[in-house]
Design a protein around this motif. Structure first.
Motif, PDB file in Angstrom:
ATOM      1  N   UNK A   1       6.319   9.599  -2.590  1.00 43.64           N
ATOM      2  CA  UNK A   1       5.195  10.136  -3.360  1.00 43.64           C
ATOM      3  C   UNK A   1       5.717  10.652  -4.694  1.00 43.64           C
ATOM      4  N   UNK A   2       4.836  10.669  -5.671  1.00 47.29           N
ATOM      5  CA  UNK A   2       5.228  11.096  -7.012  1.00 47.29           C
ATOM      6  C   UNK A   2       4.052  11.783  -7.691  1.00 47.29           C
ATOM      7  N   UNK A   3       4.107  11.898  -9.031  1.00 47.14           N
ATOM      8  CA  UNK A   3       3.066  12.626  -9.748  1.00 47.14           C
ATOM      9  C   UNK A   3       1.680  11.997  -9.576  1.00 47.14           C
ATOM     10  N   UNK A   4       1.612  10.662  -9.499  1.00 49.99           N
ATOM     11  CA  UNK A   4       0.312  10.003  -9.319  1.00 49.99           C
ATOM     12  C   UNK A   4      -0.288  10.360  -7.963  1.00 49.99           C
ATOM     13  N   UNK A   5       0.546  10.350  -6.923  1.00 53.41           N
ATOM     14  CA  UNK A   5       0.058  10.722  -5.586  1.00 53.41           C
ATOM     15  C   UNK A   5      -0.458  12.154  -5.570  1.00 53.41           C
TER      16      UNK A   5
ATOM     17  N   UNK B   1     -10.318   5.208  -3.275  1.00 52.91           N
ATOM     18  CA  UNK B   1     -10.915   4.594  -4.479  1.00 52.91           C
ATOM     19  C   UNK B   1      -9.998   4.787  -5.679  1.00 52.91           C
ATOM     20  N   UNK B   2      -9.389   5.970  -5.781  1.00 53.82           N
ATOM     21  CA  UNK B   2      -8.480   6.237  -6.909  1.00 53.82           C
ATOM     22  C   UNK B   2      -7.251   5.327  -6.840  1.00 53.82           C
TER      23      UNK B   2
ATOM     24  N   UNK C   1       0.852  -1.201   0.000  1.00 54.15           N
ATOM     25  CA  UNK C   1       0.000   0.000   0.000  1.00 54.15           C
ATOM     26  C   UNK C   1       0.884   1.246   0.000  1.00 54.15           C
ATOM     27  N   UNK C   2       0.534   2.189  -0.876  1.00 52.95           N
ATOM     28  CA  UNK C   2       1.336   3.407  -0.981  1.00 52.95           C
ATOM     29  C   UNK C   2       1.261   4.217   0.313  1.00 52.95           C
TER      30      UNK C   2
ATOM     31  N   UNK D   1      -1.635  13.875  -8.133  1.00 54.90           N
ATOM     32  CA  UNK D   1      -2.887  13.940  -8.896  1.00 54.90           C
ATOM     33  C   UNK D   1      -4.052  13.409  -8.071  1.00 54.90           C
TER      34      UNK D   1
ATOM     35  N   UNK E   1      -7.217   2.350  -5.420  1.00 53.66           N
ATOM     36  CA  UNK E   1      -7.640   0.969  -5.622  1.00 53.66           C
ATOM     37  C   UNK E   1      -8.077   0.689  -7.059  1.00 53.66           C
TER      38      UNK E   1
ATOM     39  N   UNK F   1      -7.349  15.414  -6.698  1.00 55.24           N
ATOM     40  CA  UNK F   1      -8.677  14.906  -7.022  1.00 55.24           C
ATOM     41  C   UNK F   1      -9.499  14.747  -5.733  1.00 55.24           C
TER      42      UNK F   1
ATOM     43  N   UNK G   1      -7.901   2.923  -9.769  1.00 55.77           N
ATOM     44  CA  UNK G   1      -7.144   3.597 -10.827  1.00 55.77           C
ATOM     45  C   UNK G   1      -7.632   5.008 -11.051  1.00 55.77           C
ATOM     46  N   UNK G   2      -6.762   5.807 -11.612  1.00 52.01           N
ATOM     47  CA  UNK G   2      -7.087   7.213 -11.891  1.00 52.01           C
ATOM     48  C   UNK G   2      -6.722   7.485 -13.342  1.00 52.01           C
ATOM     49  N   UNK G   3      -7.715   7.872 -14.115  1.00 54.80           N
ATOM     50  CA  UNK G   3      -7.447   8.119 -15.544  1.00 54.80           C
ATOM     51  C   UNK G   3      -7.529   9.595 -15.860  1.00 54.80           C
TER      52      UNK G   3
END
Lengths: 74, 140
Positions: free
Chosen positions: B73-77, B133-134, B1-2, B79, B136, B83, B138-140
């Motif tokens: 953490x990175x760009x996905x975190x 939820x994002x 888990x992140x 974003x 688990x 959100x 995914x985030x598009x």
């Protein structure tokens, strides 16, 4: 959230490059291992910068890593 | 888990537990009287303060636990965090508008304070659940 249409060949490329570990690829492109797993599973579309970095690690073009299907006309 | 996903879980749990404790204290404090006469200021301040401290402690704890994991953490975190904040913020706006309406109709301070507190809690919970939820799905 709908799944992305973007597919990728990261898993195959990793195996073709000496079974590179996800953690090693993640470190090379500057993302967390969890993010690399999400990219590989198609759950996250990375930024162009990260996409280029992944392609550069494998010495291939972007389209050899990521693919996007042609739109079909209705 | 992140690392950031653990943080989102912690914030959701802290917000829910903190609000549950607050409700118990206020409802017990009412002791048969109308709710508006129940002492609530102390309980509200302590649970808000406790929640902030618990959030900081959880962040430090997860940070220490993940100290050998490299990048946390990175760009996905970032974003996903944006959100979650965007979704959670809707409740802050709803709470602000509700409090404004209550003030206009000269409702007791108790209800104005409580609608604001509830909106903060819902904002934290909804924002955290969105982030989870994002992570688990995914985030598009």
């Amino acid at each position: 959230m709908k799944p992305t249409k973007v597919t990728n060949s990261i898993r195959a490329l990793r195996f073709a490059h000496g079974e590179m570990k996800q953690a090693d690829l993640a470190k090379a492109v500057g993302v967390t291992r969890q993010t690399l797993i999400a990219i590989e599973q198609g759950k996250y579309s990375p930024s162009l910068e990260v996409a280029f970095k992944i392609a550069r690690v494998f010495h291939v073009s972007l389209e050899e890593v990521f693919q996007y299907p042609e739109e079909e006309d209705a | 888990m992140a690392f950031e996903e653990k943080q989102a879980w912690a914030l959701a749990v802290i917000a829910v537990v903190g609000y549950a404790v607050y409700l118990l204290i206020v409802l017990n404090g009412a002791d048969g009287r109308p709710l508006t006469e129940a002492p609530y200021v102390g309980a509200m301040l302590w649970t808000i303060g406790g929640g902030i401290v618990a959030g900081i402690v959880a962040g430090i704890w997860f940070g220490i636990a993940a100290r050998n994991d490299g990048l946390q953490s990175d760009e996905r975190d970032r974003e996903i965090s944006r959100f979650g904040d965007h979704v959670g913020q809707s409740f802050v706006v709803i709470g602000g508008v509700s409090a404004m309406v209550l003030a206009m109709v000269e409702a007791p301070y108790f209800w104005i304070a409580n609608v604001l507190y509830l909106s903060f809690v819902l904002s934290a919970v909804l924002g955290s659940l969105t982030r989870i939820a994002a992570y688990r799905r995914g985030l598009q």
